[in-house]
Design a protein around this motif. Structure first.
Motif, mmCIF file in Angstrom:
data_model
loop_
_atom_site.group_PDB
_atom_site.id
_atom_site.type_symbol
_atom_site.label_atom_id
_atom_site.label_comp_id
_atom_site.label_asym_id
_atom_site.label_seq_id
_atom_site.Cartn_x
_atom_site.Cartn_y
_atom_site.Cartn_z
ATOM 1 N N ARG A 241 0.853 -1.186 0.000
ATOM 2 C CA ARG A 241 0.000 0.000 0.000
ATOM 3 C C ARG A 241 0.895 1.245 0.000
ATOM 4 O O ARG A 241 1.699 1.440 0.902
ATOM 5 C CB ARG A 241 -0.905 0.026 1.233
ATOM 6 C CG ARG A 241 -1.836 -1.156 1.343
ATOM 7 C CD ARG A 241 -2.933 -0.864 2.356
ATOM 8 N NE ARG A 241 -2.417 -0.354 3.617
ATOM 9 C CZ ARG A 241 -2.023 -1.123 4.622
ATOM 10 N NH1 ARG A 241 -2.032 -2.428 4.503
ATOM 11 N NH2 ARG A 241 -1.602 -0.594 5.761
ATOM 12 N N LEU A 242 0.742 2.078 -1.015
ATOM 13 C CA LEU A 242 1.509 3.320 -1.093
ATOM 14 C C LEU A 242 0.509 4.468 -1.190
ATOM 15 O O LEU A 242 -0.034 4.761 -2.249
ATOM 16 C CB LEU A 242 2.443 3.314 -2.306
ATOM 17 C CG LEU A 242 3.343 4.538 -2.469
ATOM 18 C CD1 LEU A 242 4.259 4.697 -1.263
ATOM 19 C CD2 LEU A 242 4.163 4.448 -3.736
ATOM 20 N N SER A 243 0.247 5.109 -0.066
ATOM 21 C CA SER A 243 -0.689 6.232 -0.041
ATOM 22 C C SER A 243 0.050 7.508 -0.414
ATOM 23 O O SER A 243 1.289 7.576 -0.340
ATOM 24 C CB SER A 243 -1.282 6.377 1.360
ATOM 25 O OG SER A 243 -0.268 6.772 2.281
ATOM 26 N N PRO A 244 -0.673 8.560 -0.828
ATOM 27 C CA PRO A 244 -0.002 9.836 -1.125
ATOM 28 C C PRO A 244 0.809 10.366 0.047
ATOM 29 O O PRO A 244 1.921 10.884 -0.143
ATOM 30 C CB PRO A 244 -1.178 10.762 -1.468
ATOM 31 C CG PRO A 244 -2.243 9.850 -1.984
ATOM 32 C CD PRO A 244 -2.112 8.593 -1.173
ATOM 33 N N ALA A 245 0.295 10.226 1.268
ATOM 34 C CA ALA A 245 1.028 10.727 2.438
ATOM 35 C C ALA A 245 2.349 9.979 2.614
ATOM 36 O O ALA A 245 3.398 10.583 2.874
ATOM 37 C CB ALA A 245 0.169 10.597 3.690
ATOM 38 N N ASN A 246 2.307 8.639 2.466
ATOM 39 C CA ASN A 246 3.535 7.857 2.591
ATOM 40 C C ASN A 246 4.513 8.165 1.470
ATOM 41 O O ASN A 246 5.734 8.201 1.673
ATOM 42 C CB ASN A 246 3.211 6.362 2.605
ATOM 43 C CG ASN A 246 2.558 5.927 3.907
ATOM 44 O OD1 ASN A 246 2.721 6.574 4.938
ATOM 45 N ND2 ASN A 246 1.810 4.834 3.857
ATOM 46 N N CYS A 283 5.542 9.024 -6.560
ATOM 47 C CA CYS A 283 4.760 9.896 -5.691
ATOM 48 C C CYS A 283 3.703 10.657 -6.497
ATOM 49 O O CYS A 283 2.526 10.722 -6.108
ATOM 50 C CB CYS A 283 5.694 10.877 -4.974
ATOM 51 S SG CYS A 283 4.851 12.021 -3.866
ATOM 52 N N THR A 286 0.922 8.358 -7.531
ATOM 53 C CA THR A 286 0.016 8.082 -6.418
ATOM 54 C C THR A 286 -0.988 9.217 -6.244
ATOM 55 O O THR A 286 -2.180 8.987 -6.008
ATOM 56 C CB THR A 286 0.827 7.879 -5.124
ATOM 57 O OG1 THR A 286 1.775 6.839 -5.320
ATOM 58 C CG2 THR A 286 -0.077 7.510 -3.971
ATOM 59 N N HIS A 287 -0.505 10.469 -6.369
ATOM 60 C CA HIS A 287 -1.409 11.622 -6.266
ATOM 61 C C HIS A 287 -2.404 11.647 -7.431
ATOM 62 O O HIS A 287 -3.567 12.034 -7.251
ATOM 63 C CB HIS A 287 -0.599 12.915 -6.227
ATOM 64 C CG HIS A 287 -0.013 13.208 -4.872
ATOM 65 N ND1 HIS A 287 -0.746 13.767 -3.854
ATOM 66 C CD2 HIS A 287 1.236 13.005 -4.377
ATOM 67 C CE1 HIS A 287 0.014 13.908 -2.776
ATOM 68 N NE2 HIS A 287 1.229 13.449 -3.065
ATOM 69 N N ASP A 290 -5.066 9.131 -6.720
ATOM 70 C CA ASP A 290 -5.930 9.666 -5.666
ATOM 71 C C ASP A 290 -6.877 10.720 -6.231
ATOM 72 O O ASP A 290 -8.055 10.776 -5.864
ATOM 73 C CB ASP A 290 -5.053 10.256 -4.558
ATOM 74 C CG ASP A 290 -5.830 10.500 -3.278
ATOM 75 O OD1 ASP A 290 -6.449 9.549 -2.767
ATOM 76 O OD2 ASP A 290 -5.810 11.646 -2.788
ATOM 77 N N LYS A 293 -9.714 9.053 -8.224
ATOM 78 C CA LYS A 293 -10.713 8.472 -7.333
ATOM 79 C C LYS A 293 -11.608 9.552 -6.731
ATOM 80 O O LYS A 293 -12.807 9.341 -6.530
ATOM 81 C CB LYS A 293 -10.030 7.676 -6.220
ATOM 82 C CG LYS A 293 -9.347 6.402 -6.704
ATOM 83 C CD LYS A 293 -8.662 5.673 -5.552
ATOM 84 C CE LYS A 293 -8.011 4.380 -6.025
ATOM 85 N NZ LYS A 293 -7.315 3.683 -4.911
#
Length: 755
Positions: A241-246, A283, A286-287, A290, A293
């Motif tokens: 799991r690679l979230s924008p924050a991470n 990164c 990922t943004h 996001d 979505k």
């Protein structure tokens, strides 16, 4: 504030290889934590401490961890007062560690029991500060087959990982396996001297960041190709799991470290720049995902304009979607086994009860059936085909509910291999035989036997096959290994609590001594006693074919339970004295049989034939392929589908073995058929007391010949000995009697999976 169990004294090594501290950062790991800890505690030849750091779990894993600590003094428990992420939890563990080496173990992963000792030995030998090994990637739901993480040249042997090579192979979304996923061991003193610990700001890629900073500080990093770390892939894995924050935190981390590369060589700087660009692209990607979505077109455009290279990463989800539309060919499924299943793992050519060891294995499988359980056979090596690319399974193989042989196809009772090596050996064998007939058999065309499969070294593909087909979706009842050579399979079942046993047909170290004394060579492998003991120690139990083997285990193999299970046989209804003109030898093509039969034909049979001119020696079984000594009155039959008529007609059965150990299964078979038999002391090893008076014993050619002659010439003596043989078989080798202890061992015991 940390809450912890009472600290013990500083650890010192008792086993010689070193002390290792396993740090397990735990967050909601209730499902897998017990097995992860068990695999750490099962490490051989090292002293272990396991530090579980609970990161404010919301499931019951903290209670599980506390129970583990209370049940084993090697386990320590730390509870964090606030959620800190994997890096923060590992730093807490590092602060409390007392081992010479530090190993990170995820709470859902497993490790090979020999991993720590082997890595420490290699690191000490070459002066490494960090050392890692290959990963076996396995899907807990069996959606994909287990696989090796390392590929290509990384599998060639031990290698040094330089800063430049590490950076080159940790490019985000690169084509090569990302070395940042490896689980290295660290020399603790080196970490302390260089004031290094995890970056607590990172919730992902924290291991990778620490390695980069360590390599910058001059650490020596060694990589081993052996598959000793078992990496579980599932939806809850943090690394998936690679979230924008991470992702933003990862960019901040490279910005902090970036200035340290100014003094590095041009090659290192170029590798760092490429890697940094890949992280920034990941990164931005990922943004973008996001933003899609959340239906925020502006945010998507901003990320795309800022890092246009990130748009190329959309090829991955697109290709993934397209691949799902492509019909998949059916493939073998694993991981469907459970608590009523017993898996037999063998690398011998097993097509039916064609030799003693095969008959014993099938008898054990039938005993499993009789206990209300289901036996399965997994054969991980195509080398069992030898030089014949196809085999036909006999009806008695139906005792197994399933039979899996690597690199083979099934067509009814036939198994056909598609291993190139086997087909090449078959072609070479055919060419060699033609050359022999033409008198040209030299050089490349010289006859070469195929390797004896049961003792060949384990390959990566063999291990992965076990991980796919011998692993259960639920805990198995037991795993049975055909000889100690198969002990390497146990860790790849990937259940530290599985009940395992090695089937000990024979004591190979005793065979080696006997062959050496006779100036001859065993057909299987030369094994010394220390090697055999080390192999037997890897299982929970040893299924011993006779009392001698059970006593050996009891005396020399600590913490391993001997289970006595003599060969059983189906006893005929009445003794069979047979014909006064037939002598029978039955055996497979193994060195003890070949040497013993040659001795009998060359030194015993001439006297028998002279005294009884009408007598015929019948030789049945694959041993016939190796006969080079020929005498009048000897009839070579080879492999026979049904031995019962041969036994019924034979007047005397001979077993003139000069080397070998373990219960001689063909002797039991002869007794069960109610036959008068003449045997050597080697044949009687371990059962001499049981069979006293039930056979005739002779070790020299003249008395052996006289014993055979006396039985052929005296119908009454032959009939009386046949009755004694039948009685001995009935009392000692019926299935219920022989396998009573084995059947008891198969019964479920109180599980220690839950602390």
């Amino acid at each position: 504030m940390l809450q912890r169990n009472k600290l013990g004294p500083v650890l010192t090594s008792c086993k010689g290889k070193g002390v290792i501290s396993f740090i397990i950062a735990n967050y909601n790991g209730q499902r897998f934590l017990v097995n992860a800890v068990a695999s750490a505690l099962a490490q051989r030849d090292v002293d272990v401490e396991v530090i579980i750091v609970d990161d404010c779990s919301t499931d019951d894993s903290a209670q599980v961890a506390m129970a583990l600590a209370q049940s084993d003094s090697r386990v320590r428990f730390i509870a964090l007062s606030s959620n800190s992420g994997p890096a923060g939890a590992r730093n807490a563990g590092l602060a409390e560690a007392r081992g010479e080496w530090i190993a990170v173990l995820d709470n859902d992963d497993l490790i090979h029991p020999g991993r720590s000792a082997a890595l420490i030995e290699e690191a000490n030998a070459c002066g490494a500060d960090i050392i890692a090994d290959n990963l076996v990637l396995f899907d807990d739901e069996a959606a994909t087959p287990p696989s090796s993480f390392l590929k290509g040249k990384r599998l060639d042997g031990p290698q040094w990982i330089s800063l430049a090579s590490y950076l080159e192979q940790t490019v985000m979304h690169g084509s090569a396996p990302n070395l940042g996923f490896l689980k290295p061991m660290w020399r603790r003193e080196w970490l302390i001297d260089n004031h290094l610990k995890y970056d607590a700001n990172l919730r992902i890629a924290e291991d990778d960041d620490l390695i980069v900073r360590a390599l910058l500080a001059g650490a020596r990093y060694r990589l081993m190709p052996q598959p000793w770390y078992f990496y579980r892939k599932h939806g809850a894995s943090i690394s998936h799991r690679l979230s924008p924050a991470n992702a933003d935190k990862m960019v901040e981390a490279i910005d902090r470290v970036g200035p340290d590369f100014a003094s590095q060589s041009g090659a290192v700087r170029r590798a760092w720049d490429k890697r940094s660009r890949s992280i920034r692209a990941a990164c931005a990607f990922t943004h973008m995902i996001d933003a899609i979505k959340a239906k925020r077109l502006g945010h998507f455009c901003k990320a795309a304009i800022g890092t246009p290279g990130a748009l190329l990463l959309f090829r991955q989800p697109i290709m993934s979607k397209l691949q799902r539309l492509i019909p998949k060919l059916p493939r073998g499924e694993g991981c469907k086994l459970g608590e009523t299943d017993v898996v037999f793992i063998s690398r011998q050519r097993l097509i039916g009860a064609t030799n003693g060891s095969s008959a014993y294995l099938l008898a054990l499988a039938q005993a499993v059936r009789d206990a209300g359980l289901t036996p399965h056979l997994v054969q991980p090596s195509p080398s069992l085909f030898g030089r014949t690319p196809f085999i036909k399974l006999r009806p008695e193989m139906d005792v197994f509910a399933s039979i899996r042989i690597r690199q083979s196809l099934q067509i009814e009772a036939w198994r056909i291999t598609y291993s190139p090596g086997v087909w090449l050996r078959a072609l070479h064998g055919a060419a060699s035989r033609l050359a022999q007939k033409a008198g040209l058999a030299s050089g490349w065309l010289a006859e070469r036997k195929a390797p004896y499969a049961i003792a060949t070294p384990w390959t990566l593909a063999d291990r992965l096959y076990i991980a796919q087909f011998a692993r259960g979706s639920r805990p198995l009842r037991a795993v049975l290994l055909d000889y100690f050579f198969q002990a390497e399979a146990i860790p790849y079942v990937m259940d530290p609590a599985v009940q395992s046993a090695i089937i000990m047909h024979d004591r190979f170290s005793a065979r080696d001594e006997q062959f050496a004394a006779a100036g001859q060579k065993d057909s299987v492998a030369a094994i010394d006693q220390a090697t055999e003991i080390a192999g037997l120690m890897q299982a929970d139990a040893v299924i011993a074919i006779q009392k001698d083997e059970a006593d050996f285990v009891r005396a020399h193999v600590p913490h391993t339970k001997p289970v006595l299970a003599p060969m059983s046989a189906r006893i005929v209804k009445a003794p069979q004295p047979g014909a006064a003109s037939e002598v029978l030898f039955v055996g497979s093509n193994t060195a003890p049989n070949v040497h013993g039969l040659h001795w009998f034909i060359e030194f015993v049979w001439p006297a028998v034939h002279a005294a009884c001119p009408d007598a015929v020696l019948i030789v049945a079984g694959k041993v016939a392929d190796a006969i080079t000594v020929h005498r009048p009155g000897v009839r070579i039959l080879g492999l026979v589908d049904d031995l019962a008529p041969l036994y019924a007609n034979a007047g005397v059965v001979v077993s003139p073995l000069l080397q070998g150990s373990g219960l001689k299964i063909k002797l039991v078979e002869a007794l069960a058929h109610g036959k008068a038999a003449v045997v050597t002391s080697v044949t009687l090893q371990g059962v001499a007391d049981l069979l006293k008076g039930a056979v005739l014993l002779a070790d020299e050619p003249e008395p052996f010949a006289q014993a055979v002659i006396s039985l052929l010439q005296d119908d009454k003596a032959r009939a009386e000995l046949a009755v004694k043989a039948w009685d001995a078989a009935s009392q000692n080798f019926g299935p219920k009697t022989a396998f009573a202890e084995f059947s008891q061992w198969l019964k479920p015991t109180c599980s220690d999976r839950d602390p």
